[in-house]
Design a protein around this motif. Structure first.
Motif, short mmCIF file in Angstrom:
data_model
loop_
_atom_site.label_atom_id
_atom_site.label_comp_id
_atom_site.label_asym_id
_atom_site.label_seq_id
_atom_site.Cartn_x
_atom_site.Cartn_y
_atom_site.Cartn_z
N SER A 67 -74.98 -80.54 31.88
CA SER A 67 -75.35 -80.62 30.46
C SER A 67 -75.68 -79.24 29.89
CB SER A 67 -76.57 -81.55 30.29
OG SER A 67 -77.67 -81.07 31.05
N GLY A 68 -75.29 -78.18 30.58
CA GLY A 68 -75.61 -76.82 30.16
C GLY A 68 -74.73 -76.33 29.03
N ILE A 69 -75.18 -75.26 28.39
CA ILE A 69 -74.44 -74.69 27.27
C ILE A 69 -73.11 -74.11 27.72
CG2 ILE A 69 -75.57 -72.43 27.48
CD1 ILE A 69 -74.65 -74.15 24.16
N GLY A 70 -73.04 -73.61 28.99
CA GLY A 70 -71.79 -73.05 29.50
C GLY A 70 -70.70 -74.11 29.57
N ARG A 71 -71.04 -75.28 30.10
CA ARG A 71 -70.06 -76.37 30.18
C ARG A 71 -69.73 -76.89 28.78
NH1 ARG A 71 -69.98 -81.87 30.71
NH2 ARG A 71 -68.27 -82.71 31.97
N LEU A 72 -70.73 -76.91 27.90
CA LEU A 72 -70.51 -77.35 26.53
C LEU A 72 -69.50 -76.44 25.84
CD1 LEU A 72 -71.56 -79.48 24.48
CD2 LEU A 72 -73.21 -77.76 23.73
N ILE A 73 -69.63 -75.13 26.05
CA ILE A 73 -68.70 -74.17 25.45
C ILE A 73 -67.29 -74.38 25.99
CG2 ILE A 73 -68.09 -71.71 25.53
CD1 ILE A 73 -71.08 -71.13 25.09
N ALA A 74 -67.17 -74.58 27.31
CA ALA A 74 -65.85 -74.81 27.91
C ALA A 74 -65.22 -76.09 27.37
CB ALA A 74 -65.98 -74.87 29.43
N MET A 75 -66.03 -77.14 27.19
CA MET A 75 -65.52 -78.42 26.70
C MET A 75 -65.15 -78.37 25.22
SD MET A 75 -65.57 -80.94 29.05
CE MET A 75 -65.82 -82.46 28.13
N ARG A 76 -65.91 -77.60 24.43
CA ARG A 76 -65.79 -77.67 22.98
C ARG A 76 -65.00 -76.53 22.34
NH1 ARG A 76 -69.11 -81.45 20.42
NH2 ARG A 76 -69.89 -82.94 21.96
N ALA A 77 -64.46 -75.61 23.13
CA ALA A 77 -63.63 -74.54 22.57
C ALA A 77 -62.29 -75.13 22.14
CB ALA A 77 -63.44 -73.43 23.59
N GLU A 78 -62.10 -75.27 20.84
CA GLU A 78 -60.89 -75.90 20.31
C GLU A 78 -59.72 -74.94 20.20
OE1 GLU A 78 -62.01 -79.68 17.57
OE2 GLU A 78 -61.84 -77.77 16.55
N SER A 79 -60.01 -73.69 19.91
CA SER A 79 -58.94 -72.69 19.79
C SER A 79 -59.50 -71.32 20.12
CB SER A 79 -58.35 -72.69 18.37
OG SER A 79 -59.31 -72.24 17.42
N VAL A 80 -58.63 -70.47 20.63
CA VAL A 80 -59.03 -69.11 20.98
C VAL A 80 -57.82 -68.20 20.79
CG1 VAL A 80 -58.50 -69.51 23.43
CG2 VAL A 80 -60.02 -67.63 22.79
N LEU A 117 -65.95 -77.02 18.49
CA LEU A 117 -66.46 -78.25 17.89
C LEU A 117 -67.91 -78.39 18.35
CD1 LEU A 117 -65.96 -80.91 16.32
CD2 LEU A 117 -65.27 -81.93 18.50
N ASP A 118 -68.85 -78.24 17.42
CA ASP A 118 -70.26 -78.21 17.81
C ASP A 118 -70.74 -79.58 18.28
OD1 ASP A 118 -72.64 -77.01 18.29
OD2 ASP A 118 -73.12 -76.55 16.22
N ASP A 119 -71.81 -79.56 19.05
CA ASP A 119 -72.37 -80.82 19.57
C ASP A 119 -73.40 -81.38 18.59
OD1 ASP A 119 -74.33 -78.85 20.04
OD2 ASP A 119 -75.21 -80.06 21.63
N GLY A 120 -73.95 -82.53 18.93
CA GLY A 120 -74.88 -83.21 18.03
C GLY A 120 -76.20 -82.51 17.82
N ASN A 121 -76.53 -81.56 18.71
CA ASN A 121 -77.78 -80.80 18.56
C ASN A 121 -77.56 -79.39 18.02
OD1 ASN A 121 -79.61 -82.81 19.59
ND2 ASN A 121 -78.78 -82.41 21.63
N ASN A 122 -76.33 -79.10 17.59
CA ASN A 122 -76.03 -77.79 17.00
C ASN A 122 -76.22 -76.65 18.00
OD1 ASN A 122 -77.06 -75.93 14.03
ND2 ASN A 122 -75.03 -76.33 14.81
N ASN A 123 -76.07 -76.96 19.30
CA ASN A 123 -76.39 -75.99 20.34
C ASN A 123 -75.46 -74.78 20.36
OD1 ASN A 123 -78.76 -76.94 21.66
ND2 ASN A 123 -77.57 -78.59 22.58
N ILE A 124 -74.17 -74.99 20.09
CA ILE A 124 -73.23 -73.87 20.14
C ILE A 124 -73.52 -72.88 19.01
CG2 ILE A 124 -70.80 -73.21 19.96
CD1 ILE A 124 -70.08 -75.77 21.41
N TRP A 125 -73.76 -73.40 17.80
CA TRP A 125 -74.11 -72.52 16.69
C TRP A 125 -75.40 -71.75 16.99
CZ3 TRP A 125 -78.18 -71.80 13.40
CH2 TRP A 125 -77.94 -71.03 12.25
N LYS A 126 -76.38 -72.46 17.54
CA LYS A 126 -77.65 -71.81 17.88
C LYS A 126 -77.46 -70.73 18.94
CE LYS A 126 -80.47 -75.92 16.88
NZ LYS A 126 -81.28 -77.01 17.48
N PHE A 127 -76.57 -70.99 19.91
CA PHE A 127 -76.32 -70.03 20.98
C PHE A 127 -75.72 -68.74 20.43
CE2 PHE A 127 -73.34 -68.28 24.17
CZ PHE A 127 -74.23 -67.99 25.19
#
Length: 227
Positions: A67-80, A117-127
């Motif tokens: 449930s870490g931010i690193g895995r969240l970033i890998a899962m939610r990166a839509e384009s690069v 694609l940000d998560d429900g807690n806005n964690n990626i934007w906050k990071f």
């Protein structure tokens, strides 16, 4: 004009050979990739008496773990954007006369933009926001200091894995000494009933290199997005 001036078209292109070549060598799709992002060193340091905003976020949502931010970033990166490279060149008359010739003198790299694609807690934007605040202290509940940290305290490696259709790692690209230089503005509207919040950040870096998978295939990028 002689009849044999141009060869027959079939000697230039044969659809059967083209299809055979595609079947033998395959193609790569632009929707098969994984992005891996590490936290800056200063955010992970335990020696500071005043934890940074990013350190506080990482304590609540660690970089590693299911449930870490690193895995969240890998899962939610839509384009690069895989960065490009441009040689800067000076033009001179090599022999004093004749055509002007270009001679490369340096190399420049384009920046990389990643959309999440940000998560429900806005964690990626906050990071990303906290990472930028680690670079220059522009956010403080009392008074911003606008002080800068050293580059080795906020820069980190961002890795882009390019995969084939079977999920195998084909190309690994490291953005070395990377850090965010812009975070997009986000438009919120009561009329947008079906839109999702996306975060787009642009990253600068010192240089990038392609890491041969024959040299280092120790990381399976699919493990970053497995449950």
């Amino acid at each position: 004009m002689p009849e044999n001036f141009l060869p027959e078209a079939k000697t230039f292109f044969n659809i059967g050979d083209y299809v055979k070549n595609l079947g033998q060598t395959g193609v790569l799709q632009t929707n098969k990739f994984v992005v891996q992002m590490n936290a800056p060193g200063l955010a992970l340091s335990t020696s500071s008496t005043t934890p940074s905003l990013l350190s506080t976020i990482l304590q609540a949502t660690p970089l590693s773990g299911s449930s870490g931010i690193g895995r969240l970033i890998a899962m939610r990166a839509e384009s690069v954007h895989i960065p490009g490279a441009t040689l800067t060149a000076e033009q001179n008359f090599r022999y004093g006369v004749g055509p002007r010739q270009s001679f490369p003198t340096n190399i420049n790299f384009t920046e990389s933009t990643i959309t999440f694609l940000d998560d429900g807690n806005n964690n990626i934007w906050k990071f990303i926001y906290a990472w930028m605040n680690l670079i220059i202290a522009y956010s403080n509940k009392d008074q911003p200091t606008y002080t800068l940290n050293y580059k080795d305290e906020y820069a980190q490696t961002i890795t882009i894995y390019v995969l084939d259709n079977a999920g195998q790692n084909i190309t690994t690209i490291d953005l070395l000494e990377a850090f965010p230089v812009s975070l997009n503005d986000i438009n919120l509207s009561w009329a947008d009933n079906n839109n999702l919040l996306r975060v787009t950040a642009t990253f600068s870096f010192t240089r990038w290199n392609e890491r041969s998978i024959s040299i280092d295939n120790s990381v399976n990028p699919l493990n970053l997005i497995k449950f």
